[in-house]
Design a protein around this motif. Sequence first.
Motif, PDB file in Angstrom:
ATOM      1  N   VAL A  87      33.598  42.730  36.106  1.00  0.00           N
ATOM      2  CA  VAL A  87      34.742  41.812  36.202  1.00  0.00           C
ATOM      3  C   VAL A  87      35.431  41.662  34.847  1.00  0.00           C
ATOM      4  O   VAL A  87      36.668  41.661  34.763  1.00  0.00           O
ATOM      5  CB  VAL A  87      34.287  40.443  36.744  1.00  0.00           C
ATOM      6  N   ASN A  88      34.668  41.557  33.780  1.00  0.00           N
ATOM      7  CA  ASN A  88      35.266  41.416  32.449  1.00  0.00           C
ATOM      8  C   ASN A  88      36.049  42.664  32.052  1.00  0.00           C
ATOM      9  O   ASN A  88      37.099  42.573  31.396  1.00  0.00           O
ATOM     10  CB  ASN A  88      34.177  41.139  31.409  1.00  0.00           C
ATOM     11  N   TYR A  89      35.549  43.822  32.437  1.00  0.00           N
ATOM     12  CA  TYR A  89      36.249  45.075  32.153  1.00  0.00           C
ATOM     13  C   TYR A  89      37.622  45.093  32.825  1.00  0.00           C
ATOM     14  O   TYR A  89      38.654  45.380  32.188  1.00  0.00           O
ATOM     15  CB  TYR A  89      35.401  46.253  32.644  1.00  0.00           C
ATOM     16  N   VAL A  90      37.643  44.763  34.102  1.00  0.00           N
ATOM     17  CA  VAL A  90      38.917  44.753  34.830  1.00  0.00           C
ATOM     18  C   VAL A  90      39.855  43.704  34.257  1.00  0.00           C
ATOM     19  O   VAL A  90      41.062  43.943  34.086  1.00  0.00           O
ATOM     20  CB  VAL A  90      38.667  44.520  36.327  1.00  0.00           C
ATOM     21  N   ASN A  91      39.328  42.520  33.920  1.00  0.00           N
ATOM     22  CA  ASN A  91      40.172  41.466  33.345  1.00  0.00           C
ATOM     23  C   ASN A  91      40.730  41.857  31.985  1.00  0.00           C
ATOM     24  O   ASN A  91      41.884  41.579  31.673  1.00  0.00           O
ATOM     25  CB  ASN A  91      39.381  40.163  33.236  1.00  0.00           C
TER      26      ASN A  91
ATOM     27  N   PHE B 229      42.195  38.548  37.501  1.00  0.00           N
ATOM     28  CA  PHE B 229      41.908  39.833  38.134  1.00  0.00           C
ATOM     29  C   PHE B 229      40.526  39.757  38.783  1.00  0.00           C
ATOM     30  O   PHE B 229      39.543  39.407  38.132  1.00  0.00           O
ATOM     31  CB  PHE B 229      41.982  40.955  37.103  1.00  0.00           C
ATOM     32  N   PHE B 230      40.489  40.073  40.063  1.00  0.00           N
ATOM     33  CA  PHE B 230      39.274  39.950  40.856  1.00  0.00           C
ATOM     34  C   PHE B 230      38.868  41.326  41.396  1.00  0.00           C
ATOM     35  O   PHE B 230      39.717  42.186  41.635  1.00  0.00           O
ATOM     36  CB  PHE B 230      39.493  38.994  42.030  1.00  0.00           C
ATOM     37  N   VAL B 231      37.561  41.490  41.589  1.00  0.00           N
ATOM     38  CA  VAL B 231      37.032  42.743  42.151  1.00  0.00           C
ATOM     39  C   VAL B 231      36.376  42.429  43.479  1.00  0.00           C
ATOM     40  O   VAL B 231      35.567  41.500  43.584  1.00  0.00           O
ATOM     41  CB  VAL B 231      36.024  43.413  41.191  1.00  0.00           C
ATOM     42  N   VAL B 232      36.743  43.204  44.507  1.00  0.00           N
ATOM     43  CA  VAL B 232      36.240  43.011  45.861  1.00  0.00           C
ATOM     44  C   VAL B 232      35.304  44.169  46.204  1.00  0.00           C
ATOM     45  O   VAL B 232      35.606  45.329  45.921  1.00  0.00           O
ATOM     46  CB  VAL B 232      37.390  42.974  46.885  1.00  0.00           C
TER      47      VAL B 232
ATOM     48  N   ALA C 185      44.322  47.975  46.068  1.00  0.00           N
ATOM     49  CA  ALA C 185      44.539  46.861  45.154  1.00  0.00           C
ATOM     50  C   ALA C 185      45.795  46.153  45.626  1.00  0.00           C
ATOM     51  O   ALA C 185      46.675  46.775  46.212  1.00  0.00           O
ATOM     52  CB  ALA C 185      44.686  47.346  43.709  1.00  0.00           C
ATOM     53  N   PHE C 186      45.880  44.852  45.370  1.00  0.00           N
ATOM     54  CA  PHE C 186      47.083  44.116  45.750  1.00  0.00           C
ATOM     55  C   PHE C 186      47.246  42.903  44.843  1.00  0.00           C
ATOM     56  O   PHE C 186      46.280  42.431  44.225  1.00  0.00           O
ATOM     57  CB  PHE C 186      47.035  43.688  47.223  1.00  0.00           C
ATOM     58  N   ALA C 187      48.475  42.421  44.756  1.00  0.00           N
ATOM     59  CA  ALA C 187      48.801  41.282  43.908  1.00  0.00           C
ATOM     60  C   ALA C 187      49.343  40.151  44.764  1.00  0.00           C
ATOM     61  O   ALA C 187      50.148  40.376  45.679  1.00  0.00           O
ATOM     62  CB  ALA C 187      49.825  41.676  42.851  1.00  0.00           C
ATOM     63  N   LEU C 188      48.930  38.930  44.468  1.00  0.00           N
ATOM     64  CA  LEU C 188      49.482  37.737  45.089  1.00  0.00           C
ATOM     65  C   LEU C 188      50.487  37.099  44.125  1.00  0.00           C
ATOM     66  O   LEU C 188      50.463  37.370  42.922  1.00  0.00           O
ATOM     67  CB  LEU C 188      48.358  36.750  45.411  1.00  0.00           C
ATOM     68  N   PRO C 189      51.371  36.247  44.630  1.00  0.00           N
ATOM     69  CA  PRO C 189      52.296  35.553  43.733  1.00  0.00           C
ATOM     70  C   PRO C 189      51.553  34.806  42.623  1.00  0.00           C
ATOM     71  O   PRO C 189      50.428  34.338  42.817  1.00  0.00           O
ATOM     72  CB  PRO C 189      53.016  34.571  44.673  1.00  0.00           C
ATOM     73  N   GLY C 190      52.177  34.710  41.474  1.00  0.00           N
ATOM     74  CA  GLY C 190      51.572  33.995  40.361  1.00  0.00           C
ATOM     75  C   GLY C 190      50.613  34.815  39.533  1.00  0.00           C
ATOM     76  O   GLY C 190      49.950  34.287  38.640  1.00  0.00           O
ATOM     77  N   GLY C 191      50.499  36.129  39.823  1.00  0.00           N
ATOM     78  CA  GLY C 191      49.694  36.994  38.973  1.00  0.00           C
ATOM     79  C   GLY C 191      48.226  37.063  39.318  1.00  0.00           C
ATOM     80  O   GLY C 191      47.384  37.271  38.434  1.00  0.00           O
ATOM     81  N   LYS C 192      47.870  36.885  40.586  1.00  0.00           N
ATOM     82  CA  LYS C 192      46.483  37.029  41.032  1.00  0.00           C
ATOM     83  C   LYS C 192      46.318  38.428  41.640  1.00  0.00           C
ATOM     84  O   LYS C 192      46.928  38.734  42.669  1.00  0.00           O
ATOM     85  CB  LYS C 192      46.122  35.968  42.071  1.00  0.00           C
ATOM     86  N   VAL C 193      45.507  39.264  40.997  1.00  0.00           N
ATOM     87  CA  VAL C 193      45.391  40.662  41.396  1.00  0.00           C
ATOM     88  C   VAL C 193      43.962  40.946  41.857  1.00  0.00           C
ATOM     89  O   VAL C 193      42.992  40.574  41.189  1.00  0.00           O
ATOM     90  CB  VAL C 193      45.761  41.605  40.228  1.00  0.00           C
ATOM     91  N   PHE C 194      43.843  41.614  43.010  1.00  0.00           N
ATOM     92  CA  PHE C 194      42.549  41.991  43.580  1.00  0.00           C
ATOM     93  C   PHE C 194      42.457  43.517  43.602  1.00  0.00           C
ATOM     94  O   PHE C 194      43.407  44.198  44.006  1.00  0.00           O
ATOM     95  CB  PHE C 194      42.407  41.458  45.002  1.00  0.00           C
ATOM     96  N   VAL C 195      41.320  44.042  43.163  1.00  0.00           N
ATOM     97  CA  VAL C 195      41.103  45.492  43.180  1.00  0.00           C
ATOM     98  C   VAL C 195      39.741  45.763  43.797  1.00  0.00           C
ATOM     99  O   VAL C 195      38.767  45.043  43.546  1.00  0.00           O
ATOM    100  CB  VAL C 195      41.201  46.086  41.747  1.00  0.00           C
TER     101      VAL C 195
END
Length: 519
Positions: free
Chosen positions: A308-312, A331-334, A341-351
């Motif tokens: 998680v820290n790497y992606v962030n 930045f979140f990892v699923v 990967a996708f982004a939500l409003p406000g800069g929340k990104v899931f990969v």
Amino acid sequence: MKRFRHALWATVGVALFLSMNLLLTFAPAHSTLPPTGATNPAPQSKITPFSRFKQSLELAFEPGSSEFNTLVEADRLFLDGNTQAAEQLYRQVKGQFPQHRGDQAIAEPITDPEQLSGAGRVYWREAQAGFEQNLETRIFVPLQQLVEKQPEFIPGHVLLVQALQDYGRGEEALAVLERATTLYPNEPELIQAEITALQSQEKWLESSIAARQFAVLYPEHPQASEFEAIADDDLGRYRSGIRRRLIGQTLVTGALSIGDLLLTGNVAGTIPALQLTMLLMQGEASFGNQLAESFQQRLPMVEDETIVNYVNEVGHKMADLMGRDEFEYEFFVVQDENLNAFALPGGKVFVNTGALQKINSEAELAGLLGHEVAHAVLSHGYQRVVQSALLSNLNRVVPMGDLIAALVGRAYSRQNERQADILGSRVLANTNYAADGLRNLMQTFTELDGGGGGVLSWLSSHPASSDRLRDLEELIQRNGYNRYAFEGVERHAQIQSRVEELYPEEEAGNAVEVFLAGG
């Protein structure tokens, strides 16, 4: 009783009038561009160089290969500051694009017409004479020749943009400025011209981003604070515009609620749309936060700090230069085998972990995250939902599945993708990562998808094509972005090994797909 009926029909009439006006006002503009998926088959003669290029990349990113070890050494030299020696090794491994234009040095910017070539001075005099005589052809022909042959002459771009705007060709003016500002991003005269052109079209968000990027990238410049103030003002205008639309939506929904109450005694049908509207009025950041919390509760999240820290870390390197510092980027990892990967409003990104496993380098990950952050920064998903809320007056209900699809599952428009490609690549080039990270990422994804079979989730919502790959190559070469910079292959290979150890692909499942399908 007659007065009551008159009042009832007056209320319904006002509601319908406002609904149709909002529908016409905020309907998406018709695009004359071809669909994203429409591509022309490449000539047969181009397959061979492309195949050679693809094979060289495959070897370069294969851990243990001599090419991989060369990239590891190049990365070490790059981080030590020995960029020339690093570039030699990068070139040795990566080769050239299939349609290489040759290395084109970008000339130093000039502002004095006396520094122009003989032909350039003639073009400049002709254009000025055309302005005095108000002769369209005498203005545009010499100016277009001038900016093409001597793009380093900053006043040429500025005058061409002014002429295009005077003749009602605003979109062409923005295209000229896009090229000029990517060539010379630290020229305040060009940035100011770009901001003015965007403001004239009331593109407040885009003008705010242009101003803030200059202030972020060049904080010591004397005009940095001036551009920061412009960014704040124009962002305020953008937010006010959204709020006005949503307030109009609330009024219309309320009017229809009154109609429902008078006609049926029931207002339950209007509540979902009204709730969504009130949520959107809280702003992108708050809306994104609430959605992100819901997603985290429903999806199997990776908790390993190393991953998680790497992606962030990589994500924040991109986000910090994007031009919207009011967002709290996360930045979140699923745990999901799909390459998505996708982004939500406000800069929340899931990969997904599946994406981390398929991506070849840290530079490619930066390209992926930068592209997703660009969608959030440019409010592409948020504007979709606002549009859905505005149009929902016709049935007053926005199903949650439609809301999620608008944010995550639906393909972005060609224009949205190009905007995210341009912004993501520009920022990638300013972070010392290899500037072709996004281009190579899309090539990797396209090859894994078997030429467009649709099995990769990311490609279903971010359509790739041979045209788009060539556009990225052209963008990188035309603007002199450095392909021969940090790749980050060694650490990324270590992260991949950790992902495989902790979250084996065969156990990852497809949680995101199930969630998006409503399961």
